[in-house]
Design a protein around this motif. Structure first.
Motif, PDB file in Angstrom:
ATOM      1  N   GLU A 315      14.776   4.195  -4.328  1.00  8.10           N
ATOM      2  CA  GLU A 315      14.719   3.690  -2.944  1.00  8.10           C
ATOM      3  C   GLU A 315      16.122   4.063  -2.033  1.00  8.10           C
ATOM      4  O   GLU A 315      16.338   3.129  -1.361  1.00  8.10           O
ATOM      5  CB  GLU A 315      14.402   2.124  -2.976  1.00  8.10           C
ATOM      6  CG  GLU A 315      15.620   1.340  -3.629  1.00  8.10           C
ATOM      7  CD  GLU A 315      15.439   0.990  -4.952  1.00  8.10           C
ATOM      8  OE1 GLU A 315      14.633   2.021  -5.681  1.00  8.10           O
ATOM      9  OE2 GLU A 315      15.734  -0.050  -5.294  1.00  8.10           O
ATOM     10  N   HIS A 339       6.039   1.973  -2.430  1.00  9.82           N
ATOM     11  CA  HIS A 339       6.799   1.288  -3.239  1.00  9.82           C
ATOM     12  C   HIS A 339       8.205   1.511  -2.736  1.00  9.82           C
ATOM     13  O   HIS A 339       9.157   0.589  -2.480  1.00  9.82           O
ATOM     14  CB  HIS A 339       6.597   1.413  -4.705  1.00  9.82           C
ATOM     15  CG  HIS A 339       7.585   0.791  -5.783  1.00  9.82           C
ATOM     16  ND1 HIS A 339       6.923  -0.521  -6.340  1.00  9.82           N
ATOM     17  CD2 HIS A 339       8.878   1.052  -5.843  1.00  9.82           C
ATOM     18  CE1 HIS A 339       8.342  -0.831  -6.990  1.00  9.82           C
ATOM     19  NE2 HIS A 339       9.265  -0.010  -6.674  1.00  9.82           N
ATOM     20  N   GLU A 340       8.604   2.722  -2.828  1.00  8.61           N
ATOM     21  CA  GLU A 340       9.948   3.285  -2.289  1.00  8.61           C
ATOM     22  C   GLU A 340      10.301   2.851  -0.928  1.00  8.61           C
ATOM     23  O   GLU A 340      11.317   2.232  -0.437  1.00  8.61           O
ATOM     24  CB  GLU A 340      10.446   4.423  -2.631  1.00  8.61           C
ATOM     25  CG  GLU A 340      10.250   5.059  -4.079  1.00  8.61           C
ATOM     26  CD  GLU A 340      10.711   4.145  -5.238  1.00  8.61           C
ATOM     27  OE1 GLU A 340      11.677   3.289  -4.871  1.00  8.61           O
ATOM     28  OE2 GLU A 340      10.008   4.217  -6.120  1.00  8.61           O
ATOM     29  N   HIS A 343      10.993  -0.885  -0.429  1.00  9.12           N
ATOM     30  CA  HIS A 343      12.427  -1.415  -0.761  1.00  9.12           C
ATOM     31  C   HIS A 343      13.145  -1.530   0.566  1.00  9.12           C
ATOM     32  O   HIS A 343      14.127  -2.018   0.398  1.00  9.12           O
ATOM     33  CB  HIS A 343      12.847  -0.367  -1.791  1.00  9.12           C
ATOM     34  CG  HIS A 343      12.590  -0.787  -3.293  1.00  9.12           C
ATOM     35  ND1 HIS A 343      13.016  -1.924  -3.862  1.00  9.12           N
ATOM     36  CD2 HIS A 343      12.217  -0.058  -4.321  1.00  9.12           C
ATOM     37  CE1 HIS A 343      12.659  -1.863  -5.069  1.00  9.12           C
ATOM     38  NE2 HIS A 343      12.106  -0.781  -5.562  1.00  9.12           N
ATOM     39  N   GLU A 362      12.343  -5.683  -7.450  1.00  6.43           N
ATOM     40  CA  GLU A 362      11.090  -5.058  -7.885  1.00  6.43           C
ATOM     41  C   GLU A 362       9.722  -5.870  -7.771  1.00  6.43           C
ATOM     42  O   GLU A 362       8.732  -5.133  -7.571  1.00  6.43           O
ATOM     43  CB  GLU A 362      11.321  -4.531  -9.504  1.00  6.43           C
ATOM     44  CG  GLU A 362      12.569  -3.607  -9.754  1.00  6.43           C
ATOM     45  CD  GLU A 362      12.466  -2.559  -8.880  1.00  6.43           C
ATOM     46  OE1 GLU A 362      11.303  -1.927  -8.279  1.00  6.43           O
ATOM     47  OE2 GLU A 362      13.165  -1.716  -8.425  1.00  6.43           O
ATOM     48  N   THR A 365       8.946  -5.796  -4.328  1.00  9.52           N
ATOM     49  CA  THR A 365       8.482  -4.681  -3.804  1.00  9.52           C
ATOM     50  C   THR A 365       7.158  -4.307  -4.379  1.00  9.52           C
ATOM     51  O   THR A 365       6.336  -3.814  -3.721  1.00  9.52           O
ATOM     52  CB  THR A 365       9.520  -3.589  -4.347  1.00  9.52           C
ATOM     53  OG1 THR A 365      10.779  -3.810  -3.341  1.00  9.52           O
ATOM     54  CG2 THR A 365       9.195  -1.988  -4.028  1.00  9.52           C
ATOM     55  N   TYR A 425       8.777  -6.226 -12.440  1.00 11.46           N
ATOM     56  CA  TYR A 425       7.796  -5.740 -11.439  1.00 11.46           C
ATOM     57  C   TYR A 425       6.607  -6.576 -11.468  1.00 11.46           C
ATOM     58  O   TYR A 425       6.192  -7.096 -10.268  1.00 11.46           O
ATOM     59  CB  TYR A 425       7.279  -4.236 -11.814  1.00 11.46           C
ATOM     60  CG  TYR A 425       8.572  -3.324 -11.842  1.00 11.46           C
ATOM     61  CD1 TYR A 425       8.594  -2.427 -10.693  1.00 11.46           C
ATOM     62  CD2 TYR A 425       9.659  -3.194 -12.747  1.00 11.46           C
ATOM     63  CE1 TYR A 425       9.520  -1.414 -10.633  1.00 11.46           C
ATOM     64  CE2 TYR A 425      10.457  -2.286 -12.610  1.00 11.46           C
ATOM     65  CZ  TYR A 425      10.678  -1.240 -11.679  1.00 11.46           C
ATOM     66  OH  TYR A 425      11.708  -0.345 -11.302  1.00 11.46           O
TER      67      TYR A 425
END
Ligand code: BES
Ligand code: ZN
Length: 648
Positions: A315, A339-340, A343, A362, A365, A425
């Motif tokens: 990210e 996801h990225e 972030h 994580e 995110t 995560y």
């Protein structure tokens, strides 16, 4: 009083003590007890001191870097970066006479400080002994007089720098030009910049990067699409970020716009397929803003890396680094982009203060990622992705040592890369999903919005988050959730019984079909897979019994061409099955796969499966010799550990 508590509140005990004075609604948090419980359960693995970064030598409580000014030349012949880093330093304690920095394998040429007449003056410095996990501390004497403290370090990196990968032209898509990229998270920024390499310290930066004129450099900073290639590139990152988000990529790169604020950078031959695959990026950005507040970073671009990039994505602010292995042709793996991008709120705006707090990055995110996917592609798809994630984390819980199953993982004395798992995560995501269910989506979204606003551009600990959660959510709706439940999620191993287990109707139908095939009622060719997406395929393959007969394997492969699947996730699931059952026709593809892809998540399970037999182990070692020159230093470290039980 409250502020005092936070200043002092570095340990769970202190937070609990503060709470006694300010508590208004419900029973005080019993975190102190939880801490005792952890200590009793894991007598050898003491809990970390919250807020203390065990992975940095930086003395940021005395002297703190606030701005970095880089001047670097990328020398592809020697595979080194050379130049200087000028650090602006704030004295936190007025008497601070020393600055302690992190380095790893840096060749330090000189260290100077700016004196009051504007001249760079030599200062005393000392490079300490190297620790295998942390690198070497650099101690720099600070002059007593200077008010505007600037320290300049001239240095060169090592060709073996852990945070850099230098690729030869043959290792790129276009085969004509070399490529360089950095990967700073978790503690590799120190291998290419001498700095305070802890996420607790945030700095702005600017940079001048020189490259061969035919190449383009991009950074996690201002990149203007259409920048002419001339071998000298200037960048500035005006928002304060932690060191692990400083990033650089150099190669035969071109850019193509995808939306008003979004573009993709890639080698020319990948540009078109990448732009099509990630065409929804702008919409993801708008959706996330609608749900979680404004995007604070200006542009959001993607950089597509060569296949040796060891992660799915990284990210880096304004410019996420992305593996090409998700360009599947059908947008089936774009949750990585969600996801990225997410972030940019959880991680880059509000960052973990230490690597023990990684789940704040994580877990949040992964939760946001799922919400974005649901919003854009519908509940069904998000549900499938959540089930796949749940299955992975439950399997890992079976195998991981208990201390590594806590959300707040203590990795003192280790490289944080070595305790990487899906716990921060998916267990983190499930914790937030559970809170969402308890308080309702609307209330929980309002809480998250407020959280991002409150801690924008700050780095915080697990304890600070818990305190905020208690004050702003738990206490405002008393009796919904008690503190003991929170303690169990964060500080105890395993998955709490009250987890909300993700469910997918589509997967229930897959299970029915797979059951009929396993019972011999239908041939593989008769399974109706017409409407299956990549997710159904992954679920189908991941949930087959671990032992299949040669006839069953051949039946599947002939019906569905799995060995030749061009979707890397499907191929991965199938190849794991093939190795486990020694299915010979897949080995040529497996070799090709392991040599052409360096993404850790897609290769380590295969090596782990291979070493279970002597034959597999011989195959793995032979193929690794071929693959290793193309792997990133982080992947090399991981695979060496699997095959030879060593670190490097
Ligand atoms: N920030 C991580 C990658 C990372 C984590 C690097 C810890 C070093 C230390 C990135 O955002 C990430 O999570 N990538 C995942 C993506 C996936 C969960 C969608 C990956 O690479 O697999
Ligand atoms: Zn992530």
């Amino acid at each position: 009083m409250r502020t005092m508590c936070f200043l002092l509140g570095f340990t769970l005990l202190t937070v609990a003590a503060c709470d006694k004075r300010t508590r208004t609604v419900e029973a005080p948090p019993d975190l102190a007890k939880t801490e005792e419980k952890i200590a009793a359960k894991f007598p050898t693995g003491q809990t970390a001191n919250a807020g203390h970064d065990y992975h940095s030598y930086a003395n940021s409580h005395e002297a703190r870097v606030t701005h970095l000014s880089l001047q670097l030349t990328a020398d592809f012949d020697q595979q080194i970066l050379k130049g200087s880093a000028i650090l602006s330093v704030d004295r936190v304690t007025p008497a601070a006479d020393e600055l302690v920095l992190d380095t790893r394998e840096l060749d330090i040429q000189d260290v100077t400080v700016l004196d009051s007449s504007g001249k760079w003056r030599q200062t005393y410095y000392r490079l300490a002994e190297t620790d295998p996990n942390l690198g070497a501390a650099l101690y720099v004497d600070l002059p007593a007089d200077a008010t505007d403290l600037q320290v300049r370090i001239r240095y060169r990196t090592s060709p073996a720098a852990s945070g850099l990968q230098w690729l030869t032209p043959a290792q790129t898509a276009g085969k004509q030009y070399p490529f360089l990229f950095t990967q700073s998270q978790a503690i590799h920024a120190r291998s290419w910049i001498p700095l305070q390499d802890t996420p607790g310290v945030r700095m702005t930066y600017d940079a001048v990067v020189r490259t061969p004129p035919e190449l383009l450099a991009v950074m996690s900073a201002s990149n203007e699409p259409g920048t002419p290639r001339d071998g000298e590139y200037e960048f500035s990152m005006p928002q304060a970020i932690p060191s692990y988000l400083i990033a650089l990529g150099v190669g035969d790169l071109e850019s193509r716009p995808m939306g008003k604020r979004t573009a993709v950078y890639a080698e020319p031959s990948l540009l078109e397929s990448a732009a099509l695959e990630f065409a929804d990026t702008e919409q993801m950005l708008e959706t996330t803003e609608r749900m979680y507040g404004p995007y604070r970073w200006g542009r959001y671009d993607l950089l597509i890396l060569p296949p040796s990039f060891p992660f799915g994505g990284m990210e880096n602010p304004r410019l996420s680094f992305i593996t090409p292995t998700v360009i599947a042709g059908d947008k089936s793996l774009v949750s990585l982009i969600a996801h990225e991008l997410a972030h940019s709120w959880s991680g880059n705006l509000v960052s973990n203060a230490t690597w023990r707090d990684l789940w704040l990055n994580e877990g949040f995110t992964s939760y946001l990622e799922s919400r974005i996917m649901e919003e854009i592609y519908g509940e069904g798809r998000a549900a499938m992705e959540n089930v796949l994630g749940y299955q992975t984390v439950m399997q890992e819980i079976e195998e991981l040592p208990e201390p590594e199953q806590l959300l707040a993982i203590d990795s003192q004395g280790k490289d944080p890369d070595d305790v990487f798992s899906s716990i921060p995560y998916t267990k983190g995501q499930l914790f937030l999903t559970w809170l969402e269910h308890k308080f309702g989506r609307e209330r929980f979204d309002a809480f998250l919005n407020q959280y991002f606003e409150q801690f924008a551009f700050q780095s915080i600990t697990t304890e600070r988050f818990l305190e905020y959660l208690r004050e702003n959510l738990l206490q405002s709706e008393p009796g919904v959730v008690d503190w003991g439940q929170i303690g169990r999620w964060v500080f105890e191993p395993g998955m709490p019984d009250e987890v909300i287990v993700p469910q997918s109707d589509a997967f229930i139908r897959v299970t029915e079909k797979s059951g009929a095939w396993l019972a011999g009622e239908v041939a593989a060719a008769d399974i109706d897979t017409q409407i299956w997406t990549v997710h159904e395929w992954r679920f189908f393959l991941n949930n087959l019994p671990s032992r299949l007969s040669p006839e069953q394997l051949a039946d599947l492969d002939e019906a569905f061409g799995l060995t030749e699947s061009t979707n890397n996730e499907v191929a991965h699931s199938w190849l794991v099955i093939a190795v486990r059952n020694d299915y010979a026709p897949a080995y040529a593809r497996l070799e090709d796969y392991l040599v052409s892809i360096g993404r850790r998540k897609l290769i380590t399970p295969l090596y782990e499966e291979l070493i279970k037999t002597d034959k597999g182990s011989d195959f793995a070692k032979r193929v690794y010799e071929l693959a290793r020159p193309g792997y990133h230093p982080l992947a090399v470290r991981t695979v060496n550990g699997i095959l030879y039980g060593e670190d490097s």
